[in-house]
Motif scaffolding. Structure first.
Motif, PDB file in Angstrom:
ATOM      1  N   GLU A   1      23.131  40.623  22.778  1.00 11.69           N
ATOM      2  CA  GLU A   1      23.244  39.457  23.982  1.00 11.69           C
ATOM      3  C   GLU A   1      21.888  39.119  24.239  1.00 11.69           C
ATOM      4  OE1 GLU A   1      25.055  41.147  27.626  1.00 11.69           O
ATOM      5  OE2 GLU A   1      26.913  41.894  26.496  1.00 11.69           O
ATOM      6  N   VAL A   2      20.915  39.616  23.559  1.00 15.87           N
ATOM      7  CA  VAL A   2      19.375  38.821  23.725  1.00 15.87           C
ATOM      8  C   VAL A   2      19.278  38.013  22.540  1.00 15.87           C
ATOM      9  CG1 VAL A   2      17.192  39.729  23.695  1.00 15.87           C
ATOM     10  CG2 VAL A   2      18.831  41.182  24.413  1.00 15.87           C
ATOM     11  N   ARG A   3      18.627  36.734  22.809  1.00 23.07           N
ATOM     12  CA  ARG A   3      18.045  36.042  22.010  1.00 23.07           C
ATOM     13  C   ARG A   3      16.655  35.727  21.944  1.00 23.07           C
ATOM     14  NH1 ARG A   3      22.131  31.927  21.040  1.00 23.07           N
ATOM     15  NH2 ARG A   3      23.981  32.034  22.516  1.00 23.07           N
ATOM     16  N   GLY A   4      16.357  35.564  20.821  1.00 26.30           N
ATOM     17  CA  GLY A   4      14.536  35.959  20.547  1.00 26.30           C
ATOM     18  C   GLY A   4      14.243  34.820  19.629  1.00 26.30           C
ATOM     19  N   SER A   5      12.859  34.437  19.900  1.00 21.96           N
ATOM     20  CA  SER A   5      12.381  33.063  19.184  1.00 21.96           C
ATOM     21  C   SER A   5      10.900  33.341  19.212  1.00 21.96           C
ATOM     22  CB  SER A   5      12.828  31.814  19.978  1.00 21.96           C
ATOM     23  OG  SER A   5      12.049  30.565  19.415  1.00 21.96           O
ATOM     24  N   THR A   6      10.310  32.789  17.852  1.00 25.69           N
ATOM     25  CA  THR A   6       8.895  32.825  17.848  1.00 25.69           C
ATOM     26  C   THR A   6       8.569  32.000  16.780  1.00 25.69           C
ATOM     27  OG1 THR A   6       6.935  34.333  17.504  1.00 25.69           O
ATOM     28  CG2 THR A   6       8.678  34.699  16.324  1.00 25.69           C
ATOM     29  N   ALA A   7       7.323  31.415  16.974  1.00 24.79           N
ATOM     30  CA  ALA A   7       6.661  30.535  15.790  1.00 24.79           C
ATOM     31  C   ALA A   7       5.484  31.335  15.054  1.00 24.79           C
ATOM     32  CB  ALA A   7       6.078  29.260  16.510  1.00 24.79           C
ATOM     33  N   ILE A   8       5.891  31.163  13.599  1.00 21.49           N
ATOM     34  CA  ILE A   8       4.581  31.893  12.999  1.00 21.49           C
ATOM     35  C   ILE A   8       4.160  30.732  12.213  1.00 21.49           C
ATOM     36  CG2 ILE A   8       5.867  34.134  13.278  1.00 21.49           C
ATOM     37  CD1 ILE A   8       6.883  33.524  10.222  1.00 21.49           C
ATOM     38  N   PRO A   9       2.858  30.999  11.666  1.00 19.30           N
ATOM     39  CA  PRO A   9       2.385  29.978  10.789  1.00 19.30           C
ATOM     40  C   PRO A   9       2.957  29.993   9.497  1.00 19.30           C
ATOM     41  CG  PRO A   9       0.684  31.454  11.874  1.00 19.30           C
ATOM     42  CD  PRO A   9       1.859  32.126  12.162  1.00 19.30           C
ATOM     43  N   LEU A  10       3.073  28.567   9.028  1.00 16.12           N
ATOM     44  CA  LEU A  10       3.684  28.473   7.746  1.00 16.12           C
ATOM     45  C   LEU A  10       3.277  29.251   6.634  1.00 16.12           C
ATOM     46  CD1 LEU A  10       5.666  26.428   6.432  1.00 16.12           C
ATOM     47  CD2 LEU A  10       3.944  24.745   6.260  1.00 16.12           C
ATOM     48  N   ALA A  11       1.780  29.556   6.653  1.00 12.03           N
ATOM     49  CA  ALA A  11       1.375  30.391   5.484  1.00 12.03           C
ATOM     50  C   ALA A  11       1.959  31.691   5.604  1.00 12.03           C
ATOM     51  CB  ALA A  11      -0.280  30.343   5.607  1.00 12.03           C
ATOM     52  N   ASP A  12       2.051  32.229   6.662  1.00 11.76           N
ATOM     53  CA  ASP A  12       2.706  33.594   7.122  1.00 11.76           C
ATOM     54  C   ASP A  12       4.174  33.621   6.509  1.00 11.76           C
ATOM     55  OD1 ASP A  12       0.196  34.902   7.946  1.00 11.76           O
ATOM     56  OD2 ASP A  12       0.868  34.460  10.031  1.00 11.76           O
ATOM     57  N   PHE A  13       4.853  32.478   6.925  1.00  7.39           N
ATOM     58  CA  PHE A  13       6.263  32.350   6.735  1.00  7.39           C
ATOM     59  C   PHE A  13       6.332  32.226   5.126  1.00  7.39           C
ATOM     60  CE2 PHE A  13      10.045  29.867   5.605  1.00  7.39           C
ATOM     61  CZ  PHE A  13      11.169  30.432   6.012  1.00  7.39           C
ATOM     62  N   ASN A  14       5.601  31.425   4.532  1.00  9.18           N
ATOM     63  CA  ASN A  14       5.589  31.431   2.859  1.00  9.18           C
ATOM     64  C   ASN A  14       5.188  32.823   2.331  1.00  9.18           C
ATOM     65  OD1 ASN A  14       6.515  28.774   3.140  1.00  9.18           O
ATOM     66  ND2 ASN A  14       4.431  27.924   3.117  1.00  9.18           N
ATOM     67  N   ARG A  15       4.412  33.621   2.890  1.00  3.64           N
ATOM     68  CA  ARG A  15       4.010  34.781   2.174  1.00  3.64           C
ATOM     69  C   ARG A  15       5.202  35.792   2.533  1.00  3.64           C
ATOM     70  NH1 ARG A  15       2.361  39.063   5.160  1.00  3.64           N
ATOM     71  NH2 ARG A  15       1.614  37.715   6.726  1.00  3.64           N
ATOM     72  N   PHE A  16       6.109  35.724   3.682  1.00  6.68           N
ATOM     73  CA  PHE A  16       7.138  36.845   3.676  1.00  6.68           C
ATOM     74  C   PHE A  16       8.240  36.285   2.899  1.00  6.68           C
ATOM     75  CE2 PHE A  16       5.642  37.222   8.471  1.00  6.68           C
ATOM     76  CZ  PHE A  16       5.262  38.344   8.262  1.00  6.68           C
ATOM     77  N   VAL A  17       8.569  35.012   2.558  1.00  7.30           N
ATOM     78  CA  VAL A  17       9.478  34.538   1.487  1.00  7.30           C
ATOM     79  C   VAL A  17       8.987  34.983   0.170  1.00  7.30           C
ATOM     80  CG1 VAL A  17      10.453  32.803   0.512  1.00  7.30           C
ATOM     81  CG2 VAL A  17      10.349  32.656   2.979  1.00  7.30           C
ATOM     82  N   LYS A  18       7.835  35.060  -0.175  1.00  2.00           N
ATOM     83  CA  LYS A  18       7.196  35.320  -1.467  1.00  2.00           C
ATOM     84  C   LYS A  18       7.395  36.565  -1.658  1.00  2.00           C
ATOM     85  CE  LYS A  18       3.173  34.978  -4.571  1.00  2.00           C
ATOM     86  NZ  LYS A  18       2.175  34.248  -4.666  1.00  2.00           N
ATOM     87  N   GLU A  19       7.198  37.514  -0.743  1.00  2.29           N
ATOM     88  CA  GLU A  19       7.189  39.088  -0.765  1.00  2.29           C
ATOM     89  C   GLU A  19       8.593  39.559  -0.662  1.00  2.29           C
ATOM     90  OE1 GLU A  19       4.651  40.299   2.302  1.00  2.29           O
ATOM     91  OE2 GLU A  19       2.763  39.816   1.344  1.00  2.29           O
ATOM     92  N   GLY A  20       9.577  38.486  -0.450  1.00  3.94           N
ATOM     93  CA  GLY A  20      10.773  39.042  -0.221  1.00  3.94           C
ATOM     94  C   GLY A  20      11.182  39.752   0.967  1.00  3.94           C
ATOM     95  N   LYS A  21      10.535  39.408   2.026  1.00  4.30           N
ATOM     96  CA  LYS A  21      10.843  40.087   3.200  1.00  4.30           C
ATOM     97  C   LYS A  21      11.832  38.991   4.095  1.00  4.30           C
ATOM     98  CE  LYS A  21       6.727  42.624   3.493  1.00  4.30           C
ATOM     99  NZ  LYS A  21       5.352  43.085   4.157  1.00  4.30           N
ATOM    100  N   ILE A  22      11.738  37.760   3.772  1.00  5.88           N
ATOM    101  CA  ILE A  22      12.698  36.740   4.322  1.00  5.88           C
ATOM    102  C   ILE A  22      13.227  36.275   2.938  1.00  5.88           C
ATOM    103  CG2 ILE A  22      12.820  34.579   5.668  1.00  5.88           C
ATOM    104  CD1 ILE A  22      10.700  35.296   7.115  1.00  5.88           C
ATOM    105  N   LYS A  23      14.689  36.183   3.041  1.00  5.87           N
ATOM    106  CA  LYS A  23      15.599  35.586   1.954  1.00  5.87           C
ATOM    107  C   LYS A  23      16.185  34.391   2.492  1.00  5.87           C
ATOM    108  CE  LYS A  23      16.058  39.064  -0.951  1.00  5.87           C
ATOM    109  NZ  LYS A  23      15.385  38.936  -2.234  1.00  5.87           N
ATOM    110  N   LEU A  24      15.784  33.121   2.013  1.00 12.02           N
ATOM    111  CA  LEU A  24      16.351  32.052   2.439  1.00 12.02           C
ATOM    112  C   LEU A  24      18.031  31.795   1.755  1.00 12.02           C
ATOM    113  CD1 LEU A  24      13.584  29.502   1.789  1.00 12.02           C
ATOM    114  CD2 LEU A  24      14.069  30.599   3.872  1.00 12.02           C
ATOM    115  N   ASP A  25      18.963  31.439   2.575  1.00 12.92           N
ATOM    116  CA  ASP A  25      20.116  31.150   2.334  1.00 12.92           C
ATOM    117  C   ASP A  25      20.172  29.753   1.636  1.00 12.92           C
ATOM    118  OD1 ASP A  25      20.844  33.307   3.744  1.00 12.92           O
ATOM    119  OD2 ASP A  25      21.958  32.411   5.482  1.00 12.92           O
ATOM    120  N   ALA A  26      20.972  29.859   0.506  1.00 13.52           N
ATOM    121  CA  ALA A  26      21.135  28.655  -0.241  1.00 13.52           C
ATOM    122  C   ALA A  26      22.070  27.394   0.298  1.00 13.52           C
ATOM    123  CB  ALA A  26      21.889  28.934  -1.566  1.00 13.52           C
TER     124      ALA A  26
END
Length: 70
Positions: A45-70
């Motif tokens: 029942e809790v909604r969360g939200s945060t803004a992270i630097p684009l460079a950090d987001f891209n690093r998380f994606v590259k490291e496989g910690k965030i997977k983008l849906d096709a």
């Protein structure tokens, strides 16, 4: 532009000067801005939200910690 993604690894963010806070594994919505990405999620029942630097987001994606849906 918003896209759906999955948190599948250790992804953390910091609120101000506070401690690192982990985003729980599962679905998120990622909205990309000029310099950052806003991640939003629902945890029961809790909604969360945060803004992270684009460079950090891209690093998380590259490291496989965030997977983008096709």
């Amino acid at each position: 532009m918003a896209q759906h993604a999955q948190i599948v690894g250790k992804v953390e963010y910091r609120e101000g000067d506070g401690p690192l806070i982990a985003i729980r594994p599962g679905p998120v919505k990622a909205e990309t801005g000029m310099n950052d990405v806003t991640l939003s999620w629902v945890d029961e029942e809790v909604r969360g939200s945060t803004a992270i630097p684009l460079a950090d987001f891209n690093r998380f994606v590259k490291e496989g910690k965030i997977k983008l849906d096709a």
